[in-house]
Design an enzyme around this catalytic site. Structure first.
Site, PDB file in Angstrom:
ATOM      1  N   ASP A  15      44.204  32.824  79.320  1.00 22.97           N
ATOM      2  CA  ASP A  15      45.287  33.070  77.959  1.00 22.97           C
ATOM      3  C   ASP A  15      45.541  31.626  77.818  1.00 22.97           C
ATOM      4  O   ASP A  15      46.578  31.296  78.063  1.00 22.97           O
ATOM      5  CB  ASP A  15      46.063  34.096  78.655  1.00 22.97           C
ATOM      6  CG  ASP A  15      45.755  35.412  77.970  1.00 22.97           C
ATOM      7  OD1 ASP A  15      45.104  35.905  77.534  1.00 22.97           O
ATOM      8  OD2 ASP A  15      46.230  36.418  79.306  1.00 22.97           O
ATOM      9  N   LYS A  18      42.069  28.419  75.021  1.00 18.26           N
ATOM     10  CA  LYS A  18      40.883  28.198  75.381  1.00 18.26           C
ATOM     11  C   LYS A  18      40.088  27.660  74.169  1.00 18.26           C
ATOM     12  O   LYS A  18      39.342  26.805  73.661  1.00 18.26           O
ATOM     13  CB  LYS A  18      39.631  28.650  76.109  1.00 18.26           C
ATOM     14  CG  LYS A  18      40.278  29.348  78.186  1.00 18.26           C
ATOM     15  CD  LYS A  18      38.832  29.789  78.379  1.00 18.26           C
ATOM     16  CE  LYS A  18      39.088  30.820  78.226  1.00 18.26           C
ATOM     17  NZ  LYS A  18      40.544  31.576  79.143  1.00 18.26           N
ATOM     18  N   GLY A  42      40.014  37.662  74.154  1.00 22.72           N
ATOM     19  CA  GLY A  42      40.824  37.207  73.289  1.00 22.72           C
ATOM     20  C   GLY A  42      41.930  35.858  73.362  1.00 22.72           C
ATOM     21  O   GLY A  42      41.756  34.858  73.997  1.00 22.72           O
ATOM     22  N   HIS A  43      40.714  34.812  71.646  1.00 19.02           N
ATOM     23  CA  HIS A  43      40.810  33.567  70.968  1.00 19.02           C
ATOM     24  C   HIS A  43      41.495  33.180  70.528  1.00 19.02           C
ATOM     25  O   HIS A  43      41.076  34.150  69.036  1.00 19.02           O
ATOM     26  CB  HIS A  43      39.720  33.219  71.050  1.00 19.02           C
ATOM     27  CG  HIS A  43      38.723  32.315  73.155  1.00 19.02           C
ATOM     28  ND1 HIS A  43      37.316  31.762  73.131  1.00 19.02           N
ATOM     29  CD2 HIS A  43      39.496  32.892  73.867  1.00 19.02           C
ATOM     30  CE1 HIS A  43      37.107  31.998  74.019  1.00 19.02           C
ATOM     31  NE2 HIS A  43      38.561  32.745  74.496  1.00 19.02           N
ATOM     32  N   GLN A 224      37.809  35.121  79.533  1.00 15.67           N
ATOM     33  CA  GLN A 224      38.533  35.273  80.539  1.00 15.67           C
ATOM     34  C   GLN A 224      38.409  33.420  81.700  1.00 15.67           C
ATOM     35  O   GLN A 224      39.031  33.198  81.075  1.00 15.67           O
ATOM     36  CB  GLN A 224      38.122  36.445  81.518  1.00 15.67           C
ATOM     37  CG  GLN A 224      38.256  38.338  81.051  1.00 15.67           C
ATOM     38  CD  GLN A 224      37.417  38.533  80.071  1.00 15.67           C
ATOM     39  OE1 GLN A 224      36.012  37.966  80.889  1.00 15.67           O
ATOM     40  NE2 GLN A 224      37.665  39.034  78.910  1.00 15.67           N
TER      41      GLN A 224
END
Length: 424
Positions: A15, A18, A42-43, A224
């Site tokens: 988080d 990135k 999640g991006h 991650q």
């Protein structure tokens, strides 16, 4: 000139933001590759008025000239993949002949989701706090050589044999607790998936061999982060894949000599989702303020993130494992209104300073964090794009981080948009 790759990976607990840097770099690259993890990642990418939350798909999909690959180190939940593709379709994003999945990716079945949840319930107070997306069980089956690859879904008999065998084993393990899962129903659904996936699944080795022969430029995105790495993270409160450079190179066939840069992404403070050690966590007004201003909710789970001050002991460990060539510090603007800002710079146990981030829970429970306090700059940095326009106090904060870690901060995020970035 030969092919070259830029690797981008997180240095905290994920988080870090990135997605924005990967999106910026992908605009100038020929290929964007996901190397490990699954749809538990999640991006978030902001393009004008559009906001995309990618979970499994590579972040380069928004650039029409960029080819995108889900590499062999990833695990794929097909229904979630199709849901993400439907979102691209709805927004007019064309991905035909630009998106491929390695046939060596392992399949994350609905069976694995059920098992993931049961495992967490069984652990009780010791639960890891997983996303319950089936990632751990899928990698477990991969490691014990009983899993199914994407290549296997095109062989009816092989897929059915493997999935029934896995289901039978888990039924023996969990008994009636797994009674809601119907293996025949999942097998039937995969018969409908094959045609949809036929144009997407490829052998990545010749694909990337050709790319390297043509000198194409690549960006490889990590899911991650270092603190969740199964080897160097806060085990067992980690993900089930290696989030390090080594794990990324094991998950995609580019070879080590293609790597040009390794960029570590660092949030200007720290956050964590789920359980596990978080030594600079602030369960006070400062933590609430960081959470509120930073809008800290997990992209994948929607859970409120735990918040705290930047921990440079953790970032230094990430650098020592990955040998960053540059850093990207994100969300600097979240700190704009703080009177004082703290940074963790050392750990002590019973008055003795530790050499590094320790592995065992017993010693982590005893750790006291030594902080360095900085004065806040109390002025807006949102949207700043030049180093010289930053307040002096903000420059001092950033320079201290560079000196401590020994790596230059090349990119500084000052807002959610891709244009909100200082490049040095």
């Amino acid at each position: 000139m030969g092919s070259e790759a830029i690797l981008v990976l997180g240095s905290q607990f994920g988080d870090e933001g990135k997605g924005k840097l990967i999106d910026i770099i992908a605009a100038e690259r020929d290929i964007c590759i996901r190397a490990q993890g699954g749809h538990n990642a999640g991006h978030t990418i902001v393009h004008g008025d559009l906001k995309f939350n990618f979970h499994l798909l590579p972040s380069g999909l928004l650039h029409p000239k960029c080819i995108n690959l889900v590499g062999s180190g990833c695990v794929v939940h097909v229904p979630s993949l199709l849901k993400e593709l439907a979102s691209l379709d709805e927004n007019g994003i064309q991905y035909k002949d630009r998106l491929f999945l390695s046939d060596r990716c392992h399949v994350d079945f609905d069976l694995h989701h059920e098992v993931d949840g049961l495992s967490e319930v069984e652990l009780g107070k010791s639960a890891v706090g997983t996303t319950r997306k089936g990632i751990g069980p899928t990698y477990s089956n991969r490691a014990d050589r009983s899993g199914a690859m994407l290549a296997d879904i095109f062989d009816d008999e092989l897929l059915e044999t493997k999935l029934r065998r896995m289901a039978d084993g888990y039924h023996k393990r969990y008994g009636g607790l797994l009674s809601k899962y119907d293996v025949e129903e999942e097998i039937a659904r995969f018969k409908t998936y094959r045609e949809r996936l036929a144009d997407l699944v490829r052998d990545e080795v010749p694909l990337l061999r050709s790319a390297k022969a043509q000198g194409l430029k690549m960006v490889v995105e990590g899911a991650q982060a270092a603190g969740l790495d199964i080897a160097f993270g806060t085990y067992p409160f980690v993900t089930s894949s290696n989030c390090s450079v080594g794990g990324m190179l094991a998950g995609v066939s580019i070879g080590w000599n293609s790597v040009k840069e390794v960029i570590g992404v660092v949030k200007a403070y720290a956050t964590r989702v789920g359980g596990g050690p978080f030594l600079t966590e602030q369960l006070n007004e400062d933590g609430d303020k960081l959470q509120s201003i930073g809008k800290e909710f997990g992209v994948t789970t929607g859970r409120r993130r735990r918040t705290g001050w930047l921990d440079l002991v953790q970032v230094l460990l990430a650098h020592e494992v990955n040998s960053f060539t540059a850093l990207n510090l994100t969300k600097l603007d979240v700190l704009d209104t703080f009177e004082e800002i703290q940074v963790g710079i050392a750990y002590t146990v019973d008055g003795t300073e530790l050499d590094s981030f320790p592995a065992g829970k017993k010693i982590l429970d005893k750790v006291q964090v030594k902080y360095r306090t900085f004065r806040g700059w109390k002025t807006s940095t949102t949207g700043v794009t030049k180093w010289d326009e930053l307040p002096k106090a903000a420059q001092e904060y950033l320079e201290f981080i560079e000196q401590f870690v020994g790596v230059k901060i090349k990119y500084i995020g000052t807002g959610p948009g891709r244009e909100h970035m200082i490049v040095r």
